[in-house]
Structures are given as C-alpha cells and as structure tokens.
Design an enzyme around this catalytic site. Sequence first.
Site, PDB file in Angstrom:
ATOM      1  N   SER A 184      75.119 103.266 129.079  1.00 29.62           N
ATOM      2  CA  SER A 184      76.364 102.529 129.299  1.00 29.62           C
ATOM      3  C   SER A 184      77.624 103.328 128.996  1.00 29.62           C
ATOM      4  CB  SER A 184      76.357 101.249 128.466  1.00 29.62           C
ATOM      5  OG  SER A 184      76.163 101.537 127.101  1.00 29.62           O
ATOM      6  N   HIS A 212      73.113  97.972 133.178  1.00 27.89           N
ATOM      7  CA  HIS A 212      74.098  98.606 134.062  1.00 27.89           C
ATOM      8  C   HIS A 212      73.481  99.094 135.361  1.00 27.89           C
ATOM      9  CE1 HIS A 212      77.614  98.527 131.432  1.00 27.89           C
ATOM     10  NE2 HIS A 212      76.747  98.651 130.445  1.00 27.89           N
ATOM     11  N   LYS A 243      77.339  91.353 133.614  1.00 29.29           N
ATOM     12  CA  LYS A 243      78.008  92.533 134.187  1.00 29.29           C
ATOM     13  C   LYS A 243      78.145  92.361 135.698  1.00 29.29           C
ATOM     14  CE  LYS A 243      76.236  95.161 130.306  1.00 29.29           C
ATOM     15  NZ  LYS A 243      77.295  94.856 129.365  1.00 29.29           N
TER      16      LYS A 243
HETATM   17  N1  PMP Z   1      72.205  96.405 127.082  1.00 26.81           N
HETATM   18  C1  PMP Z   1      73.111  97.307 127.507  1.00 26.81           C
HETATM   19  C2  PMP Z   1      72.639  98.656 127.931  1.00 26.81           C
HETATM   20  C3  PMP Z   1      74.468  96.960 127.550  1.00 26.81           C
HETATM   21  O1  PMP Z   1      75.380  97.842 127.955  1.00 26.81           O
HETATM   22  C4  PMP Z   1      74.858  95.673 127.137  1.00 26.81           C
HETATM   23  C5  PMP Z   1      76.320  95.220 127.171  1.00 26.81           C
HETATM   24  N2  PMP Z   1      77.205  95.997 126.482  1.00 26.81           N
HETATM   25  C6  PMP Z   1      73.890  94.794 126.707  1.00 26.81           C
HETATM   26  C7  PMP Z   1      72.576  95.176 126.697  1.00 26.81           C
HETATM   27  C8  PMP Z   1      74.248  93.411 126.230  1.00 26.81           C
HETATM   28  O2  PMP Z   1      74.435  92.568 127.305  1.00 26.81           O
HETATM   29  P1  PMP Z   1      75.205  91.188 127.100  1.00 26.81           P
HETATM   30  O3  PMP Z   1      76.651  91.484 127.163  1.00 26.81           O
HETATM   31  O4  PMP Z   1      74.689  90.336 128.211  1.00 26.81           O
HETATM   32  O5  PMP Z   1      74.795  90.674 125.776  1.00 26.81           O
END
Ligand code: PMP
Length: 395
Positions: A184, A212, A243
């Site tokens: 990310s 992502h 996302k």
């Molecule tokens: N996994 C990854 C790789 C992420 O980038 C994120 C969000 N920052 C999440 C999980 C968490 O997702 P959510 O915002 O739906 O809790």
Amino acid sequence: MFDYKILEDEMEALKNEGLLINIRTLESPQGAWIVINGKRVLNLCSNNYLGFANDERLKQAAIKATQEWGVGPGAVRTIAGTMKIHEELEKALAEFKGADATIFLQSGFIANQAAIPTIFGDESDAIISDELNHASIIDGVRLSKAKRYVYKHNDMNELEARLKEARDVQKARRILIVTDGVFSMDGDIAPLPEIVELADKYGAAVMVDDAHGEGVLGRGGRGIVDHFGLHGRVDMEIGTLSKAFGVLGGYIAGKETLVRYLKQKARPFLFSTGLTPADVAACLEAVKILQESDERVRKLWDNASYFKTEMRKLGFDLGVSQTPITPVMLYDAKVASQFSKELFEEGIFAQAIGYPTVPKGKARIRVMISAVHSKEDLDFALEKFEKVGKKLAVI
Ligand code: PMP
C-alpha cells in the site's frame, strides 16, 4: 488521574520530527476535487480508485436498502440472524473473485484479524510474513500464538529459508505465508506465483491481502489472483470494500469449508455486529457495476500511466511502484511535510507519509490516482509538483 502531559510531550516530539499527522476536515464528499477550510483542492489522497465513493447508483442503492431494511442489523449475525442482503453480497463477491465462498466482515482490517488467528492460532503453527505487510496483518499475527517469521520484502530466497526452518526445525503443525498483494505504501506487487510454488513445495497455506489489488488488478478489477491466473491456488484472499469499491467492509474469500468454519469461529464475526443494510447494498451495487463494464478500471490505469510517466520525466523518484499507487519519494520527513504544505497552498491535497506508516528515512508524498481525475486535473497536479519540487530543490 493519569498524567496526560506524557502524551502531550510525545506529540510535541512527533511535531518536531515532522511526524505529527495533520488530520484535515473535509467539507465535501470524496471526489476529484474536495473542500477543506473552505478551499477547493485537487484530491490526491483517497483510495477511491474508481470514483464509487459518491456514485449516484450506489447512493440510491443505499437509500433503497435503508427504506427496505432499516438502519441497523440488530446484533451479531450468529445471534440476531443474518439479513438476506449480507448473504447476497457474500455470493456476489465470491462470483466476482472467482472463489468458492466469502465471509463479509466490518472492514479489511478486521478481516485480517479474523482470518489469521482463527486458522493459524496455535503455538505449534508458523506464520511467515513479508516485512512490509500492512499493520492489520501484523496485528492479526499478534493475535495468534503461532511462531512468527518475517522475510525481507518480496525476497523469495529468504522466504524459502524461513519455510525450511518452520517445516524442518520447528516442525510446525500448520504453516501460513501471508503477504500484501499490492503493497500500500510502495505500489509494488507481490510475486504471488513464486509464493504459491514455494507454498506447494513446503506444504504451506497462502494468504494474500488484496486491498489495493481489487478494482485495480486482473480482468475488470478482479484482483491479484485473477491478474496471475492463480484461481484455486490461494487459500485466503482478504478484500476490502473501502477502497476501489468506495464503501466500507471487508471479506475473506476461499474454499467453502474455510468460510463455513470461519462463520463458526472467527471472533469478529461472533462478537461484533455486521455492517448496515445501506453499506451492504452500496457494496453490492459496486460489484454489479464492475461486472457490467471494465471502463472505470481502464480509465484508472490510463490516468496512472500518464501521471507516472510525466512525473518521472520531471525527475521525481517514484520508487518501485507498478500500480496507481504513486509514492513520490522524499526520504526526509520534514521535507515531505513541507512539500505537502506547499502543495496545499497551491490547491493540492496530497498528504506526507512518514514513520510509523513507512520506515524511518523513507518519507514520501503518496499520490493516489483515481479514475475520477480528468487529464486537466493531472496536468494541474504535474504543474504544481514541478513548481514545489523546484522550490524545495527536490528535482
Ligand atoms: N490491508 C491493506 C493492505 C490496506 O492497505 C488496508 C487499508 N489501509 C487495510 C487492509 C484495511 O482496510 P479497511 O480500511 O477496510 O479496514
């Protein structure tokens, strides 16, 4: 009373290091342009990859579901019963991802907490994790009693060494390899085919966090497993609906037995209430739209490749990005913070990201390209990046 000065001092220290996060208040919905402090600025920060966050069809679906189902699900699904639309969404997500089944949870963060300790929770288990995995994977691993191994980012030799250790030295009962699909903060892609090969060789399971990747990679945004044609070879795929899908929620996709087991045992499913009918209906609508057309996904990639090519021509260091996540590497946290401030003055919202979100000395501005950006928007951003980059002697 607790001595709150300790906390104030810590935050003051963060401020001095350029690491205090400035949380902006939005006065408009998410979109290409947003309003902050009464000022209209170009938005380069959200994960709203496909523009669903303020999409008319999704909003209407949420309104209709609220009228039909009310605003809340009542209690956890195992106690109050599960609404039909939750099950419809689980089926739609399974079909979209090419998986047997899915379990829908409150967020991607929670999906990681549900998946890892529930299946790989015993002291005799082993979890082997990429060093740059997302915080929610790290926390999921912390909730497990399994022995932890960390391998150097995307380094398959090290992964194999850790697998040997887990199998031959620890003699682990179960072994899990866990990785982000798209990282990310850097935007690079995990070498999933090699990971799956190694897993097969050592009898390990594979879990990939596709937060992502979905809506971005694969046919029509079906994610990293589709991108590499690895259907049926990954044990757990973690997804988020916050996302590219533009709403909220998370899920675990996998074999039917796995999902049925998680619905019996995963603590966030058993002890926390599910999302609202409005959330669920909006998510369902996003999946439907993606199944109808890949137009938004293509626009996202066109935008990303245009912006990244032009930024590289200007002399910016974009690290190892292979996706629309575009880290503008500045390394020094104070420079990154100053860069972000200058951009804001110029009408651009692009947050600086520093430790602990990224390692110390790897501060950056992370630009998130979206299908909602027009060519004019991207040209505006390029002009301002050039101006600030020259002013701060970064290019
Ligand atoms: N996994 C990854 C790789 C992420 O980038 C994120 C969000 N920052 C999440 C999980 C968490 O997702 P959510 O915002 O739906 O809790």
